[in-house]
Write a protein that holds these residues in place. Structure first.
Motif, PDB file in Angstrom:
ATOM      1  N   ARG A 195       7.576  -5.588  17.850  1.00 26.76           N
ATOM      2  CA  ARG A 195       7.649  -5.836  16.413  1.00 26.76           C
ATOM      3  C   ARG A 195       8.957  -5.291  15.846  1.00 26.76           C
ATOM      4  O   ARG A 195       9.603  -5.916  15.010  1.00 26.76           O
ATOM      5  CB  ARG A 195       6.447  -5.182  15.724  1.00 26.76           C
ATOM      6  CG  ARG A 195       6.416  -5.379  14.232  1.00 26.76           C
ATOM      7  CD  ARG A 195       5.109  -4.885  13.635  1.00 26.76           C
ATOM      8  NE  ARG A 195       4.936  -3.435  13.798  1.00 26.76           N
ATOM      9  CZ  ARG A 195       3.927  -2.755  13.262  1.00 26.76           C
ATOM     10  NH1 ARG A 195       2.999  -3.376  12.551  1.00 26.76           N
ATOM     11  NH2 ARG A 195       3.817  -1.465  13.457  1.00 26.76           N
ATOM     12  N   LEU A 236      -5.060  -1.632  14.386  1.00 27.81           N
ATOM     13  CA  LEU A 236      -4.448  -0.376  13.929  1.00 27.81           C
ATOM     14  C   LEU A 236      -3.086  -0.624  13.289  1.00 27.81           C
ATOM     15  O   LEU A 236      -2.714   0.021  12.305  1.00 27.81           O
ATOM     16  CB  LEU A 236      -4.292   0.579  15.114  1.00 27.81           C
ATOM     17  CG  LEU A 236      -3.677   1.952  14.796  1.00 27.81           C
ATOM     18  CD1 LEU A 236      -4.629   2.787  13.952  1.00 27.81           C
ATOM     19  CD2 LEU A 236      -3.311   2.705  16.071  1.00 27.81           C
ATOM     20  N   MET A 237      -2.348  -1.560  13.839  1.00 30.69           N
ATOM     21  CA  MET A 237      -0.952  -1.724  13.436  1.00 30.69           C
ATOM     22  C   MET A 237      -0.758  -2.716  12.300  1.00 30.69           C
ATOM     23  O   MET A 237       0.377  -3.077  11.978  1.00 30.69           O
ATOM     24  CB  MET A 237      -0.130  -2.089  14.670  1.00 30.69           C
ATOM     25  CG  MET A 237      -0.149  -0.930  15.668  1.00 30.69           C
ATOM     26  SD  MET A 237       0.490  -1.368  17.271  1.00 30.69           S
ATOM     27  CE  MET A 237       2.204  -1.499  16.827  1.00 30.69           C
ATOM     28  N   GLY A 255       7.244  -1.727   5.844  1.00 32.06           N
ATOM     29  CA  GLY A 255       5.919  -2.246   6.137  1.00 32.06           C
ATOM     30  C   GLY A 255       5.940  -3.757   6.277  1.00 32.06           C
ATOM     31  O   GLY A 255       7.000  -4.389   6.203  1.00 32.06           O
ATOM     32  N   LEU A 308       0.844  -1.199   0.000  1.00 33.88           N
ATOM     33  CA  LEU A 308       0.000   0.000   0.000  1.00 33.88           C
ATOM     34  C   LEU A 308       0.875   1.243   0.000  1.00 33.88           C
ATOM     35  O   LEU A 308       1.932   1.272   0.628  1.00 33.88           O
ATOM     36  CB  LEU A 308      -0.894   0.016   1.238  1.00 33.88           C
ATOM     37  CG  LEU A 308      -1.875  -1.149   1.399  1.00 33.88           C
ATOM     38  CD1 LEU A 308      -2.718  -0.935   2.651  1.00 33.88           C
ATOM     39  CD2 LEU A 308      -2.783  -1.277   0.187  1.00 33.88           C
ATOM     40  N   PHE A 343      10.532  -3.431   9.275  1.00 36.34           N
ATOM     41  CA  PHE A 343       9.103  -3.127   9.097  1.00 36.34           C
ATOM     42  C   PHE A 343       8.849  -1.627   9.149  1.00 36.34           C
ATOM     43  O   PHE A 343       7.939  -1.123   8.508  1.00 36.34           O
ATOM     44  CB  PHE A 343       8.256  -3.795  10.184  1.00 36.34           C
ATOM     45  CG  PHE A 343       8.211  -5.292  10.107  1.00 36.34           C
ATOM     46  CD1 PHE A 343       8.464  -5.956   8.916  1.00 36.34           C
ATOM     47  CD2 PHE A 343       7.904  -6.046  11.229  1.00 36.34           C
ATOM     48  CE1 PHE A 343       8.418  -7.347   8.843  1.00 36.34           C
ATOM     49  CE2 PHE A 343       7.851  -7.429  11.172  1.00 36.34           C
ATOM     50  CZ  PHE A 343       8.114  -8.082   9.986  1.00 36.34           C
ATOM     51  N   LYS A 344       9.642  -0.916   9.953  1.00 37.80           N
ATOM     52  CA  LYS A 344       9.425   0.533  10.064  1.00 37.80           C
ATOM     53  C   LYS A 344       9.481   1.178   8.680  1.00 37.80           C
ATOM     54  O   LYS A 344       8.668   2.047   8.370  1.00 37.80           O
ATOM     55  CB  LYS A 344      10.489   1.162  10.976  1.00 37.80           C
ATOM     56  CG  LYS A 344      10.301   2.660  11.167  1.00 37.80           C
ATOM     57  CD  LYS A 344      11.341   3.265  12.110  1.00 37.80           C
ATOM     58  CE  LYS A 344      11.148   4.780  12.200  1.00 37.80           C
ATOM     59  NZ  LYS A 344      12.157   5.428  13.047  1.00 37.80           N
ATOM     60  N   GLU A 345      10.415   0.756   7.881  1.00 35.90           N
ATOM     61  CA  GLU A 345      10.557   1.365   6.559  1.00 35.90           C
ATOM     62  C   GLU A 345       9.717   0.685   5.480  1.00 35.90           C
ATOM     63  O   GLU A 345       9.116   1.355   4.655  1.00 35.90           O
ATOM     64  CB  GLU A 345      12.029   1.334   6.125  1.00 35.90           C
ATOM     65  CG  GLU A 345      12.870   2.367   6.842  1.00 35.90           C
ATOM     66  CD  GLU A 345      14.243   2.533   6.214  1.00 35.90           C
ATOM     67  OE1 GLU A 345      14.556   1.799   5.253  1.00 35.90           O
ATOM     68  OE2 GLU A 345      14.990   3.406   6.688  1.00 35.90           O
ATOM     69  N   ASN A 352       6.861   3.542   1.985  1.00 38.40           N
ATOM     70  CA  ASN A 352       5.637   3.512   1.188  1.00 38.40           C
ATOM     71  C   ASN A 352       4.831   4.794   1.328  1.00 38.40           C
ATOM     72  O   ASN A 352       3.680   4.859   0.897  1.00 38.40           O
ATOM     73  CB  ASN A 352       4.834   2.265   1.535  1.00 38.40           C
ATOM     74  CG  ASN A 352       5.607   1.011   1.163  1.00 38.40           C
ATOM     75  OD1 ASN A 352       6.174   0.939   0.060  1.00 38.40           O
ATOM     76  ND2 ASN A 352       5.682   0.054   2.077  1.00 38.40           N
ATOM     77  N   ALA A 403       4.713   4.053   9.780  1.00 41.71           N
ATOM     78  CA  ALA A 403       5.566   3.104  10.509  1.00 41.71           C
ATOM     79  C   ALA A 403       4.738   2.323  11.531  1.00 41.71           C
ATOM     80  O   ALA A 403       4.800   1.094  11.599  1.00 41.71           O
ATOM     81  CB  ALA A 403       6.712   3.847  11.197  1.00 41.71           C
ATOM     82  N   LEU A 404       3.949   3.041  12.304  1.00 42.64           N
ATOM     83  CA  LEU A 404       3.165   2.393  13.365  1.00 42.64           C
ATOM     84  C   LEU A 404       2.167   1.399  12.790  1.00 42.64           C
ATOM     85  O   LEU A 404       1.912   0.345  13.360  1.00 42.64           O
ATOM     86  CB  LEU A 404       2.417   3.466  14.172  1.00 42.64           C
ATOM     87  CG  LEU A 404       1.554   2.960  15.325  1.00 42.64           C
ATOM     88  CD1 LEU A 404       2.424   2.402  16.450  1.00 42.64           C
ATOM     89  CD2 LEU A 404       0.648   4.057  15.871  1.00 42.64           C
ATOM     90  N   MET A 405       1.594   1.763  11.637  1.00 45.73           N
ATOM     91  CA  MET A 405       0.478   0.982  11.124  1.00 45.73           C
ATOM     92  C   MET A 405       0.906  -0.144  10.186  1.00 45.73           C
ATOM     93  O   MET A 405       0.058  -0.773   9.545  1.00 45.73           O
ATOM     94  CB  MET A 405      -0.516   1.928  10.469  1.00 45.73           C
ATOM     95  CG  MET A 405      -1.109   2.872  11.527  1.00 45.73           C
ATOM     96  SD  MET A 405      -2.010   4.242  10.819  1.00 45.73           S
ATOM     97  CE  MET A 405      -3.443   3.328  10.288  1.00 45.73           C
ATOM     98  N   GLY A 406       2.198  -0.385  10.120  1.00 41.50           N
ATOM     99  CA  GLY A 406       2.663  -1.527   9.336  1.00 41.50           C
ATOM    100  C   GLY A 406       2.747  -1.258   7.849  1.00 41.50           C
ATOM    101  O   GLY A 406       2.914  -2.183   7.060  1.00 41.50           O
ATOM    102  N   ILE A 407       2.621   0.004   7.469  1.00 37.93           N
ATOM    103  CA  ILE A 407       2.687   0.367   6.049  1.00 37.93           C
ATOM    104  C   ILE A 407       4.130   0.669   5.639  1.00 37.93           C
ATOM    105  O   ILE A 407       4.546   0.353   4.526  1.00 37.93           O
ATOM    106  CB  ILE A 407       1.742   1.557   5.776  1.00 37.93           C
ATOM    107  CG1 ILE A 407       0.292   1.083   5.922  1.00 37.93           C
ATOM    108  CG2 ILE A 407       1.993   2.176   4.398  1.00 37.93           C
ATOM    109  CD1 ILE A 407      -0.739   2.179   5.995  1.00 37.93           C
ATOM    110  N   GLY A 408       4.852   1.276   6.544  1.00 34.76           N
ATOM    111  CA  GLY A 408       6.276   1.527   6.288  1.00 34.76           C
ATOM    112  C   GLY A 408       6.518   2.919   5.717  1.00 34.76           C
ATOM    113  O   GLY A 408       5.803   3.392   4.843  1.00 34.76           O
ATOM    114  N   THR A 409       7.562   3.548   6.224  1.00 35.33           N
ATOM    115  CA  THR A 409       7.840   4.930   5.814  1.00 35.33           C
ATOM    116  C   THR A 409       8.224   5.025   4.338  1.00 35.33           C
ATOM    117  O   THR A 409       7.962   6.040   3.702  1.00 35.33           O
ATOM    118  CB  THR A 409       8.989   5.525   6.661  1.00 35.33           C
ATOM    119  OG1 THR A 409      10.127   4.662   6.558  1.00 35.33           O
ATOM    120  CG2 THR A 409       8.601   5.636   8.116  1.00 35.33           C
TER     121      THR A 409
END
Lengths: 475, 475
Positions: free
Chosen positions: B146, B182-183, B157, A164, B153-155, A189, A181-187
């Motif tokens: 996590r 949310l995460m 996702g 996403l 994952f931070k970057e 993206n 980052a928090l929501m698992g999408i990644g910075t």
């Protein structure tokens, strides 16, 4: 117990702050201040007289953010009605889980949200919630956009999802990255879209980035437009962005935490043209409108209870369905929080006291003062605007006399980059004022003045420019 | 402007609340209350006398959560020092981004966190942050766990990640599910572990669930143990769970939002045995210790700046690296928020005033009162404990005389299920007290009394039982 009245006298809220006699801050290094405060917590308690002294010290050594020469953040000044509301909210001490435990504040939140939705121009209504800060409001937008794209993620997570992508301008607030980052999408993206010379997202560049993401096999699902960027105060062109989002079926969120107040003004609401078309808005009345910290609304145009569906966990100890009243008033399950403060009351009471017209006049006044400051900067030798302000952010460089005759060169900018930090250090050690500075992209450190409070006069603005010169002329 | 003193007189904070003369609440339905409050926000403002009336109404119709007969939530009563601190914090009006703008509160937060870490028993120290509520603290734990499992994952996702699994007891707080949603982890990837007859996680069942997840090809990465469950007040056996987490290399978080206070008491700290071994703790001083709302700490044993690495976005307008002081004091980038309130001060001032010993005595007193209530319930006809309390939650059924001689049968429980909602409705309409109720698993609706405030006397507890009987005896 420490008398509340005594504390309030110390805080001196009722004083006329138009004549600043106190310093904005009394600077001490962390090591010095630790000694002054005696921070250690012990087995035994302290006498009331000592505690009163602790309170005095806490106030004394805190920065006076209500001082008319505090320009360091996107909040300033003191709105007395809002502060009264915040005191009442503290004293009443409750959380906005349910109507049962917070009947008054539940209804007030609803009333304020409806009014904000009306002002935005969502004729068919919408939904919303107050959050502890605009960062969380922006994260709510990401979560709702993701939920609309695929509600299954709530249950199964994103492990088998396509990649996403969120699109936002390079000048956007950092909470978009933090949220990704928090929501698992990644910075990575979060695709940043270039901005024009005034800091506004370039719509054609947005469309290119959308196509880029698609060509990579990723799924763009949301665009974040910023109405009032943090540093420059730029407004992304919402209407043009909305066209693109409609075409590509993307959720359009507007981070109007800072710039949302412009919508209160007939003169300045054009900055937010097209906001009636967007899916969600984050708007912090604690910024330009001066509600007490914190007061941050998230608003969503959806009418299908998306907030509820996306966030609910239906805790049976709190959201019992066999209550004797209409449980649709138990709004707590719309939140990702459990405990949640009645922040809406702080905006409701001041709006009630001032009326929309006075809020409008305050916005107009603040923007007129920013305009005055920009004109003064243009008149003065050694001061140079970074750009013409659109809103209340006035960004400028100060060149000490020693640099004024140097040719434009990387060397000049390198020298200039060191000026603002030194001037900042000196103003804080003197306590005369507080103004922020930062670099931006290739631009050397510049000052960012933000005019908010009606307590700020032209004399205060003149003072700032004079004081910067006094503090930096020897550099 | 409305006089602050007048407001405070209305709130009546300085009165002796040991003699309750006011009702706990004055019930009105949402429709009635809307009419009483005149919620509409208009173009014109209102006169000060009207605003003062709005303030009076807001207080009048709000639930009196500081009333000694308010037992409806996991907070109650009024801690005067903490409330003074919250008033000062409101008046000083600042955010905990940087040392520059919040020097006093930055240092106080650090001092309180260090003290809490010491009390927990992390001999090598740790890190932490205050958050707007325990739900967010629990989400911080998920995010750090996590991040430790996979910092990428931070970057990038979680799109190409294996399915991650969180393990927690079936009695845990719903914020674990909310956080998973949310995460991007998903609520179905929160594996719930069965509890024993007292609501405590069964360690062998935890290990089975871990093996189950692994056998499915999923990756368990974190266990959430609850110290003081919301409904029953149960404490998961931390030491045994820590053994399992060590064996499987899982992050162990303890949600001690409610039960963390037990660690202040030499008599009751055994409930948290093993907490010195865990990776992170959420602990809300605004619950049992009565700090003003909100006051929620997240603590992490890590010493590698995990909080900073996991959450930082390095905004250049706020976290400039060319400042003139040690920027390690600019703690704001550890947070997922931007604006963040100085909640630690509310705990610091009361701890300073009371000392650890008085905090300990309050915990002991509250738990002794809960014990008294449980014994009274056992003595009284028509009352039946759901279980022997371990902590301050006293859960019980009330059987009206008409049901006392019915045989144990599904029909009896079905009837009993309807009693608590009716009694609740009647107590609220009368305004005499507020006590929560809920079902739990197969268990019919029961009352949950929570004893917190030192202002609560045995007479108040006797009153509650008498009043439930008075309100429900005809059912």
């Amino acid at each position: 117990m420490v008398a509340l009245q005594e504390i309030l006298l110390l805080v001196d809220l009722d004083n006329d702050t138009s004549v600043p006699v106190f310093q904005v801050c009394e600077w001490h290094s962390p090591e010095q201040l630790k000694k002054l405060l005696d921070l250690e917590l012990r087995d035994g308690g302290e006498a009331e007289s000592e505690i009163l002294q602790r309170c005095r010290d806490a106030i004394r050594y805190s920065v006076k953010t209500s001082h008319p020469r505090f320009f360091n953040q996107l909040y300033a000044g003191m709105e007395p009605y809002s502060m009264v509301a915040s005191f009442i909210a503290e004293a009443v001490k409750t959380n906005l889980y349910t109507y049962e435990v917070a009947p008054v504040f539940t209804l007030m939140e609803d009333a304020v949200l409806r009014k904000m939705i009306k002002v935005i121009g969502w004729e068919e209504g919408g939904d919303g919630i107050f959050n502890p800060g605009g960062s969380l409001s922006n994260m709510y937008a990401v979560n709702l956009a993701r939920y609309r794209y695929c509600p299954d993620f709530k249950e199964v997570g994103m492990f088998s999802a396509p990649r996403l992508v969120i699109l936002t301008s390079q000048e956007c607030h950092y909470s978009i990255s933090k949220g990704a980052a928090l929501m698992g999408i990644g910075t990575k993206n979060v695709y940043t879209v270039p901005t024009d010379e005034r800091g506004r997202m370039i719509p054609s560049a947005l469309e290119e980035k959308i196509m880029l993401a698609k060509s990579e096999g990723a799924v763009p699902f949301m665009v974040n437009a910023t109405a009032g960027t943090t540093v420059l105060g730029a407004f992304d062109p919402i209407d043009e962005i909305a066209d693109i989002c409609e075409k590509h079926n993307l959720w359009l969120h507007v981070d109007a935490c800072w710039g949302g107040a412009a919508i209160m003004s007939k003169k300045h609401k054009h900055l937010l043209k097209g906001i009636h078309r967007v899916d969600s808005v984050a708007w912090n009345p604690h910024k330009m409108l001066m509600a007490s910290l914190q007061c941050s609304a998230f608003l969503v145009r959806d009418k299908t209870s998306l907030l509820q569906h996306c966030h609910s966990a239906r805790a049976s100890y709190l959201f019992q369905q066999d209550k004797f009243y209409d449980v649709s008033y138990d709004t707590g399950d719309k939140s990702v929080q459990c405990s949640r403060k009645p922040d809406a009351f702080k905006f409701w009471l001041m709006w009630k006291a001032l009326g929309s017209r006075e809020l409008e006049q305050r916005v107009d006044r603040a923007l007129a003062m920013a305009r005055y400051l920009a004109e003064e900067i243009k008149k003065r030798e050694g001061f140079r605007l970074v750009l013409e302000p659109e809103y209340a952010n006035v960004c400028f460089w100060y060149l000490p006399p020693s640099m004024r005759n140097l040719p434009e060169s990387p060397e000049l900018w390198k020298k200039l980059h060191t000026v603002a930090p030194v001037v900042k250090q000196r103003m804080m050690k003197k306590g005369s004022m507080m103004v922020g500075y930062q670099p931006l992209g290739e631009k050397a450190n510049f000052f960012r003045m933000v005019v908010i409070s009606p307590q700020v006069s032209r004399q205060d603005l003149d003072f700032v420019l004079n004081e910067i010169h006094n503090l930096g002329k020897d550099l």
